[in-house]
Design a protein around this motif. Structure first.
Motif, PDB file in Angstrom:
ATOM      1  N   VAL A  65       0.299  -1.333   0.046  1.00  0.00           N
ATOM      2  CA  VAL A  65      -0.102   0.336  -0.245  1.00  0.00           C
ATOM      3  C   VAL A  65       0.451   0.872  -0.150  1.00  0.00           C
ATOM      4  O   VAL A  65       0.447   1.942  -0.843  1.00  0.00           O
ATOM      5  N   ASP A  66       1.896   1.330   0.595  1.00  0.00           N
ATOM      6  CA  ASP A  66       3.006   2.208   0.995  1.00  0.00           C
ATOM      7  C   ASP A  66       3.685   2.810   0.038  1.00  0.00           C
ATOM      8  O   ASP A  66       3.591   3.984  -0.520  1.00  0.00           O
ATOM      9  N   GLU A  67       4.335   1.952  -0.416  1.00  0.00           N
ATOM     10  CA  GLU A  67       4.741   1.852  -2.035  1.00  0.00           C
ATOM     11  C   GLU A  67       4.209   2.511  -3.396  1.00  0.00           C
ATOM     12  O   GLU A  67       4.146   3.013  -3.876  1.00  0.00           O
ATOM     13  N   LEU A  68       2.797   1.199  -3.139  1.00  0.00           N
ATOM     14  CA  LEU A  68       1.794   2.511  -4.299  1.00  0.00           C
ATOM     15  C   LEU A  68       1.585   3.390  -3.969  1.00  0.00           C
ATOM     16  O   LEU A  68       1.218   4.340  -5.259  1.00  0.00           O
ATOM     17  N   CYS A  69       1.677   3.694  -2.537  1.00  0.00           N
ATOM     18  CA  CYS A  69       1.218   5.518  -2.820  1.00  0.00           C
ATOM     19  C   CYS A  69       1.627   6.488  -2.878  1.00  0.00           C
ATOM     20  O   CYS A  69       1.476   7.308  -3.889  1.00  0.00           O
ATOM     21  N   ASP A  70       3.475   6.275  -2.793  1.00  0.00           N
ATOM     22  CA  ASP A  70       3.833   6.882  -2.912  1.00  0.00           C
ATOM     23  C   ASP A  70       4.489   6.742  -4.365  1.00  0.00           C
ATOM     24  O   ASP A  70       5.519   7.792  -4.946  1.00  0.00           O
ATOM     25  N   GLU A  71       4.753   5.454  -4.948  1.00  0.00           N
ATOM     26  CA  GLU A  71       5.453   5.858  -6.403  1.00  0.00           C
ATOM     27  C   GLU A  71       4.814   5.274  -7.315  1.00  0.00           C
ATOM     28  O   GLU A  71       5.456   5.186  -8.323  1.00  0.00           O
ATOM     29  N   TYR A  72       3.249   5.492  -7.474  1.00  0.00           N
ATOM     30  CA  TYR A  72       2.253   5.027  -8.533  1.00  0.00           C
ATOM     31  C   TYR A  72       1.416   6.418  -8.024  1.00  0.00           C
ATOM     32  O   TYR A  72       1.077   6.865  -9.460  1.00  0.00           O
ATOM     33  N   ILE A  73       0.865   6.469  -7.111  1.00  0.00           N
ATOM     34  CA  ILE A  73      -0.033   7.285  -7.412  1.00  0.00           C
ATOM     35  C   ILE A  73       0.460   8.253  -7.214  1.00  0.00           C
ATOM     36  O   ILE A  73      -0.320   9.328  -7.938  1.00  0.00           O
ATOM     37  N   MET A  74       1.315   8.658  -6.085  1.00  0.00           N
ATOM     38  CA  MET A  74       1.735   9.922  -6.240  1.00  0.00           C
ATOM     39  C   MET A  74       2.391  10.893  -7.554  1.00  0.00           C
ATOM     40  O   MET A  74       2.155  11.914  -8.335  1.00  0.00           O
ATOM     41  N   PRO A  75       3.624  10.242  -8.249  1.00  0.00           N
ATOM     42  CA  PRO A  75       3.555  10.251  -9.603  1.00  0.00           C
ATOM     43  C   PRO A  75       2.625  10.594 -10.335  1.00  0.00           C
ATOM     44  O   PRO A  75       2.868  11.878 -11.410  1.00  0.00           O
ATOM     45  N   THR A  76       1.750   9.770 -10.097  1.00  0.00           N
ATOM     46  CA  THR A  76       0.789  10.361 -11.026  1.00  0.00           C
ATOM     47  C   THR A  76       0.133  11.501 -11.285  1.00  0.00           C
ATOM     48  O   THR A  76      -0.345  12.256 -12.057  1.00  0.00           O
ATOM     49  N   VAL A  77      -0.464  11.829 -10.692  1.00  0.00           N
ATOM     50  CA  VAL A  77      -1.291  12.864  -9.554  1.00  0.00           C
ATOM     51  C   VAL A  77      -0.142  14.110  -9.809  1.00  0.00           C
ATOM     52  O   VAL A  77      -0.760  14.855 -10.610  1.00  0.00           O
ATOM     53  N   GLN A  78       0.916  13.953  -9.214  1.00  0.00           N
ATOM     54  CA  GLN A  78       1.949  15.068  -9.607  1.00  0.00           C
ATOM     55  C   GLN A  78       2.316  15.400 -11.760  1.00  0.00           C
ATOM     56  O   GLN A  78       2.118  16.494 -12.074  1.00  0.00           O
ATOM     57  N   ALA A  79       1.587  14.145 -12.403  1.00  0.00           N
ATOM     58  CA  ALA A  79       1.777  14.913 -13.151  1.00  0.00           C
ATOM     59  C   ALA A  79       0.122  15.449 -13.804  1.00  0.00           C
ATOM     60  O   ALA A  79       0.163  15.189 -15.398  1.00  0.00           O
ATOM     61  N   ASP A  80      -0.861  15.071 -12.919  1.00  0.00           N
ATOM     62  CA  ASP A  80      -1.774  15.585 -13.310  1.00  0.00           C
ATOM     63  C   ASP A  80      -2.624  15.168 -14.468  1.00  0.00           C
ATOM     64  O   ASP A  80      -3.026  15.574 -15.497  1.00  0.00           O
ATOM     65  N   ALA A  81      -2.415  13.652 -14.193  1.00  0.00           N
ATOM     66  CA  ALA A  81      -2.941  12.826 -15.760  1.00  0.00           C
ATOM     67  C   ALA A  81      -4.189  11.745 -15.082  1.00  0.00           C
ATOM     68  O   ALA A  81      -5.027  11.622 -14.447  1.00  0.00           O
ATOM     69  N   VAL A  82      -5.182  12.600 -16.534  1.00  0.00           N
ATOM     70  CA  VAL A  82      -6.916  12.211 -15.921  1.00  0.00           C
ATOM     71  C   VAL A  82      -6.543  11.333 -17.583  1.00  0.00           C
ATOM     72  O   VAL A  82      -6.541  11.944 -18.474  1.00  0.00           O
TER      73      VAL A  82
END
Length: 412
Positions: A65-82
Motif C-alpha cells: 500500500v505505501d509503495e503504491l501510494c508513494d511510487e505509483y499514485i503520487m507520480p500520477t497525481v503530480q503529472a496531472d494525469a487523468v
C-alpha cells in the motif's frame, strides 16, 4: 521429480478459486498463490484457508500500500494525469505494482509461469502482461480466459467445476457488479451499467460514498499541506501519504465527492461504461492542481497538460515500465520542486470549493495583479506588447483588405 511451479495472481474470488484446480489439472503445475494487498481491506479476510482448501501449495499476501501510494499514485497525481478528462486511473496504476510483486514471487519460488484471470476483453490483460514482459521476459504468462483448454464461460460453470473437484465455497450464481477496489478507488461495472441509457442504481452500487443528495447540509473545511508535490499533513496533522488518502476517502465519501459515470474507450477498441468512486483521490488531485496554479509558470503549466494527457494514456495502456513514462516522470519531478504550500478547501454536496491557497514559492504578486500601477508594470507598456503580439493578425487583415480592394477595382 518435482513439479514445475506457476504463480497465480490470486484475489480469492470465484474466478481465481476455479483457476487453482484448473492449473493443476491442465498443466500439472504446483500452484503458488500471490495476493498483492493494494488496499482491498475486508476482501483479504480468509484468503489463506481458501487458497489451501482449493489446492494451492502456498499463499503470499504482500502489503504494498505505501509503495503504491508513494511510487505509483503520487507520480500520477503530480503529472496531472487523468484519462479522458475523468478517470483518475485507480485500477491502471495498481496493476504494474501487482505484476512487479508477482515477478518477485516467481523468482523466489523458481516458477516457470505467472497466471492471471483477466478477461480477453479488458485492459488488465495488457497491464499485467506488458509489465511482466518488461520485468521478466523469460517467464511464461498464462491468461486463462484466452487458453483453449479453458472451457468455462459463466459463474455457473465455475461453481460446477469447483464442486466437481471437492471445493465447496460460499459462491452462488447470482450476478453482481464487477468491482475492483484499492486504497485509491473502487470501480463498478455490469448489471444496469451495461446499458448507457440506464441511470445507475446508486443505493445498491456505492461503497465508499453517499450521493450528494444524502450528504450533510453543512459544509466542512479541510486543510492540506504539500512538500514538493507530496501531501504531508491533513488538518495540521503530519501523516504518511497512505493515511492521508484513507482519511480523505472518509471525508470525501461523507460529502458525496468523486463519483463519476463514464463511458470510456478501452485499449482493445471497445467502449465500456463504469462508475468510479474516488473520494479521497478527487480531493487530493484538486488540491494539488490548486497549488500548481500558484507555483508554476504559464509555459510549464501548458506543457504539463500535454505531458498529463500522454502520461495518462501510457498508464491506462499498461506501459508503466516503458522508457517514455519514466522520462515523463523525471520531467514531472522537476516541476514539483516548488509545489509546496497550504491548500484550504470546502467540501459540500459533491463539490470541492476553493477556500484559500498559500505558498512560499507563489508566483502571484498582489501589487502586479491589482489595478493600481506599481513599480514593475506601467499600463502604457501594454501598447507596444499588443502591437507586437498581434502583428501577424494585423498583417493578414491588411493583406486581405488590399486583395479585396484590388478585386473590387477589377470588377468595375
Amino acid at each position: 521429480m518435482a513439479k514445475e511451479k506457476v504463480v497465480l495472481a490470486y484475489s480469492g474470488g470465484l474466478d481465481t478459486t476455479a483457476i487453482i484446480p484448473w492449473l493443476k489439472e491442465t498443466y500439472g503445475y504446483d500452484v503458488i498463490c500471490a495476493c498483492i494487498d493494494v488496499g482491498q481491506e475486508s476482501e483479504l479476510e480468509g484468503l489463506d484457508e481458501r487458497a489451501k482448501y482449493s489446492g494451492a501449495e502456498k499463499l503470499y499476501i504482500i502489503d504494498v500500500v505505501d509503495e503504491l501510494c508513494d511510487e505509483y499514485i503520487m507520480p500520477t497525481v503530480q503529472a496531472d494525469a487523468v484519462y479522458e478528462n475523468k478517470y483518475l486511473l485507480g485500477t491502471s496504476f495498481a496493476r504494474p505494482i501487482i505484476a512487479k510483486k508477482l515477478v518477485e514471487v516467481a523468482r523466489k519460488e523458481g516458477a516457470v509461469a505467472i497466471c492471471h484471470g483477466a478477461t480477453g476483453k479488458g485492459n488488465d490483460q495488457l497491464r499485467f502482461e506488458l509489465s511482466i514482459k518488461a520485468l521478466a521476459p523469460d517467464i511464461k504468462v498464462i491468461a486463462t480466459w484466452r487458453q483453449p483448454e479453458w472451457t468455462m464461460q459463466s459463474r455457473e460453470d465455475e461453481i460446477a467445476f469447483c464442486k466437481a473437484h471437492g471445493i465447496d465455497l460460499p459462491f452462488d450464481a447470482k450476478h453482481s457488479y464487477s468491482r475492483d477496489r484499492n486504497i485509491w478507488h473502487i470501480s463498478h461495472e455490469g448489471l444496469e451499467l451495461e446499458n448507457p441509457a440506464n441511470e445507475p442504481n446508486y443505493d445498491d452500487l456505492l461503497v465508499l460514498s453517499v450521493t450528494p443528495e444524502k450528504a450533510p447540509d453543512e459544509p466542512e473545511y479541510i486543510d492540506l499541506d504539500f512538500e514538493k508535490g507530496y501531501p504531508v499533513a491533513l488538518n495540521g496533522k503530519k501523516m504518511k501519504t497512505s493515511d492521508i488518502i484513507r482519511e480523505l476517502n472518509k471525508l470525501g465519501g461523507k460529502h458525496g465527492i468523486g463519483i463519476i459515470d463514464i463511458v470510456e474507450n478501452r485499449v482493445v477498441g471497445m467502449k465500456s461504461r463504469g462508475v468510479y468512486e474516488t473520494p479521497g483521490g478527487t480531493i487530493l488531485t484538486e488540491a494539488h492542481k490548486q497549488l500548481e496554479e500558484l507555483t508554476l509558470d504559464r509555459d510549464t503549466m501548458e506543457y504539463k497538460k500535454l505531458v498529463g494527457t500522454k502520461f495518462a494514456a501510457l498508464v491506462y495502456e499498461g506501459k508503466w515500465f516503458c522508457t517514455l513514462r519514466e522520462s515523463l516522470s523525471a520531467f514531472v519531478a522537476k516541476t514539483e520542486e516548488r509545489v509546496t504550500g497550504h491548500v484550504k478547501m470546502k467540501l459540500y454536496k459533491g463539490n470541492i470549493i476553493k477556500a484559500g491557497t498559500t505558498s512560499d514559492y507563489t508566483l502571484y504578486s498582489e501589487s502586479l495583479a491589482s489595478f493600481t500601477t506599481g513599480d514593475l508594470y506601467d499600463h502604457k507598456d501594454a501598447s507596444g506588447f499588443i502591437n507586437l503580439f498581434g502583428l501577424s493578425m494585423k498583417v493578414r487583415a491588411m493583406m486581405d483588405q488590399k486583395r479585396e480592394e484590388k478585386d473590387n477595382a477589377n470588377n468595375k
